[in-house]
Design a protein around this motif. Structure first.
Motif, PDB file in Angstrom:
ATOM      1  N   VAL A  80     -14.439 -30.811  -5.646  1.00  0.00           N
ATOM      2  CA  VAL A  80     -14.262 -31.425  -4.339  1.00  0.00           C
ATOM      3  C   VAL A  80     -15.621 -31.680  -3.689  1.00  0.00           C
ATOM      4  CG1 VAL A  80     -13.378 -31.093  -1.996  1.00  0.00           C
ATOM      5  CG2 VAL A  80     -11.960 -30.468  -3.960  1.00  0.00           C
ATOM      6  N   LEU A 113      -4.810 -31.502  -0.272  1.00  0.00           N
ATOM      7  CA  LEU A 113      -6.130 -31.456   0.352  1.00  0.00           C
ATOM      8  C   LEU A 113      -6.035 -31.921   1.796  1.00  0.00           C
ATOM      9  CD1 LEU A 113      -8.824 -32.858  -2.137  1.00  0.00           C
ATOM     10  CD2 LEU A 113      -8.780 -30.609  -1.065  1.00  0.00           C
ATOM     11  N   PHE A 151      -8.367 -33.366  -8.110  1.00  0.00           N
ATOM     12  CA  PHE A 151      -9.122 -33.199  -6.860  1.00  0.00           C
ATOM     13  C   PHE A 151     -10.235 -34.246  -6.748  1.00  0.00           C
ATOM     14  CE2 PHE A 151      -6.996 -29.180  -7.330  1.00  0.00           C
ATOM     15  CZ  PHE A 151      -6.628 -28.865  -6.031  1.00  0.00           C
ATOM     16  N   ARG A 152     -10.831 -34.606  -7.880  1.00  0.00           N
ATOM     17  CA  ARG A 152     -11.847 -35.661  -7.830  1.00  0.00           C
ATOM     18  C   ARG A 152     -11.216 -37.012  -7.498  1.00  0.00           C
ATOM     19  NH1 ARG A 152     -14.226 -32.449 -11.992  1.00  0.00           N
ATOM     20  NH2 ARG A 152     -12.896 -33.411 -13.573  1.00  0.00           N
ATOM     21  N   VAL A 209     -13.074 -28.548   4.463  1.00  0.00           N
ATOM     22  CA  VAL A 209     -11.769 -28.541   3.806  1.00  0.00           C
ATOM     23  C   VAL A 209     -10.823 -27.721   4.679  1.00  0.00           C
ATOM     24  CG1 VAL A 209     -10.482 -27.873   1.745  1.00  0.00           C
ATOM     25  CG2 VAL A 209     -12.825 -28.722   1.536  1.00  0.00           C
ATOM     26  N   THR A 225      -9.885 -36.777  -3.479  1.00  0.00           N
ATOM     27  CA  THR A 225     -10.913 -36.579  -2.448  1.00  0.00           C
ATOM     28  C   THR A 225     -11.422 -37.874  -1.824  1.00  0.00           C
ATOM     29  OG1 THR A 225     -11.631 -34.422  -3.297  1.00  0.00           O
ATOM     30  CG2 THR A 225     -13.244 -35.681  -2.028  1.00  0.00           C
ATOM     31  N   ALA A 285      -5.730 -26.878   1.153  1.00  0.00           N
ATOM     32  CA  ALA A 285      -5.861 -27.124  -0.277  1.00  0.00           C
ATOM     33  C   ALA A 285      -4.765 -26.373  -1.023  1.00  0.00           C
ATOM     34  CB  ALA A 285      -7.238 -26.688  -0.782  1.00  0.00           C
TER      35      ALA A 285
END
Length: 425
Positions: free
Chosen positions: A259, A227, A298-299, A283, A302, A286
């Motif tokens: 995200v 990311l 991704f959570r 973004v 981020t 990625a």
């Protein structure tokens, strides 16, 4: 006495005549009240502006929130119209009518059915006060949160939040609202609790541009995700603008949604603990592994990268202001001006005097408004009239107020990883 009734009825006929019903018109209706039935079912009171509603039909429900309009679909199970003080079952309802709708299980006051009518909108300034719930018995937390959520269904001015750590907070418009909430929960639900001292809600805005990046192959990246973010100042009152960006690496929609949801949740607590707004988050890169990457990766990544970019951008803290209007006996003008200076208010218009009454207009910080308002009866011997309403923000001068974090503190990488990875395992 009946005075004016004939004119009132004529006004109803002139201005509230139902519009022409065209079944082909696009449905546009708003939920203006929510209540519970005998079986605890949710009942929505709906005003129809165009189109028609039918039982057993599916409708789009739009809720205005920080991510713009996000419709979901609901099935209407029953309709009731009002007739001579009673409600009667009906299969259809059309433009100009008010109807009770059953089946909208997730309805809130302010939701729109079909499409939102541009000419008629409901705008509420964001609350600028906050209080935390203090429970005598921790076992009542689930019951209390459910009761507060139910109250928020019926009151668009009531906003409830629960942090990742389980702290329940309520956003408020004033002290009277807090007293009403407390009394209602005591009387109707038997929950014994107290609100902590009300505090002002500040906001943060980025002052520059910050960037961050992590590759899924990096040794110190514990998430199977790549990311990159750029965060920059946005237009005033624009909220959070999220741009997936051309470099999102062909991420599946579920990962992009993960995200975006995490970006908005993370920015609820900025560098000083206040909500970050008026910013653009893009973004810039990625990537993922087909076989092993998940939305959780991704959570998890981020918040770390977003707060890294935010630190590089830096933020400034702003406090809410009220515009005020104050009427008082003219001889007190000098005394009132001196006190307004002490509470950091500033007069914006030339004082107006008429019939021995002076009027001042100006701006006053929300944090000093309540105490000043309480002092007015004594200052004016009961002859003062004070009106205040939210009027934007000003940059904080001097000591910057902070708020304790309730998340996993992504500003501290070691602490964040320890808490996040332990929870994941």
């Amino acid at each position: 006495t009946g005075t004016g009734i004939a004119d009132l009825m004529k006004g109803f006929e002139t201005f509230l005549t139902p519009s022409y019903v065209n079944p082909d018109d696009q449905l546009s209706a708003v939920v203006f009240k929510v209540e519970r039935g005998d079986q605890d079912e949710k009942i929505a009171y709906v005003r129809i502006y165009s189109g028609m509603l039918h039982t057993r039909s599916h409708v789009d429900v739009i809720r205005k929130n920080v991510k713009n309009d996000e419709p979901h679909t609901a099935k209407i199970t029953a309709l009731q119209l009002f007739d001579k003080g009673k409600t009667v079952e009906t299969q259809t309802a059309s433009s100009g009518e008010i109807v009770k709708v059953f089946g909208l299980h997730d309805a809130f006051v302010g939701d729109w059915l079909g499409s939102q009518t541009k000419e008629i909108t409901q705008q509420f300034a964001r609350p600028n006060l906050e209080t935390v719930v203090s429970l005598q018995n921790s076992t009542d937390k689930v019951k209390l949160f459910a009761a507060l959520k139910r109250m928020s269904e019926q009151d668009p001015l009531l906003q409830i939040y629960q942090s990742e750590g389980g702290v329940i907070s309520v956003r408020l418009y004033g002290e009277v609202q807090k007293e009403v909430i407390e009394a209602t929960l005591h009387d109707e639900h038997g929950i014994h609790f107290a609100f902590e001292k009300t505090q002002v809600i500040y906001i943060e805005r980025p002052t520059g541009i910050g960037k961050s990046f992590a590759d899924k192959m990096d040794e110190d990246n514990f998430f199977e995700a790549t990311l990159g973010f750029t965060i920059s100042p946005g237009p005033l009152n624009s909220g959070i603008v999220f741009i997936p960006g051309p470099g999102r690496g062909g991420l599946p929609n579920a990962f992009i949604q993960a995200v975006e949801d995490t970006v908005r949740r993370t920015l609820e607590e900025g560098l000083y603990g206040w909500s970050v707004t008026d910013c653009i988050v893009e973004v810039t890169a990625a990537g993922y592994w087909d076989a092993t990457s998940t939305g959780g990766d991704f959570r998890g990544l981020t918040p770390l990268l977003l707060m890294e970019a935010l630190k590089k951008a830096s933020t400034e803290v702003y406090e809410p202001l009220n515009a005020f209007e104050l009427d008082f006996p003219e001889p007190l003008l000098g005394k009132i001006l001196a006190i307004l200076s002490k509470v950091e208010a500033r007069v914006t218009d030339t004082p107006i005097s008429e019939n021995a009454i002076s009027r001042l207009r100006g701006l006053i910080p929300v944090r000093t408004t309540f105490d000043f308002e309480r002092s007015i009866p004594n200052l004016t011997q009961g002859e003062g009239v004070f009106i205040a309403e939210f009027s934007g923000y000003q940059k904080v001068q001097g000591v910057i107020p902070t708020r304790p974090r309730t998340d996993n503190n992504p500003l501290n990488k070691e602490e964040y990883l320890r808490r996040t990875l332990r929870r994941a395992s």
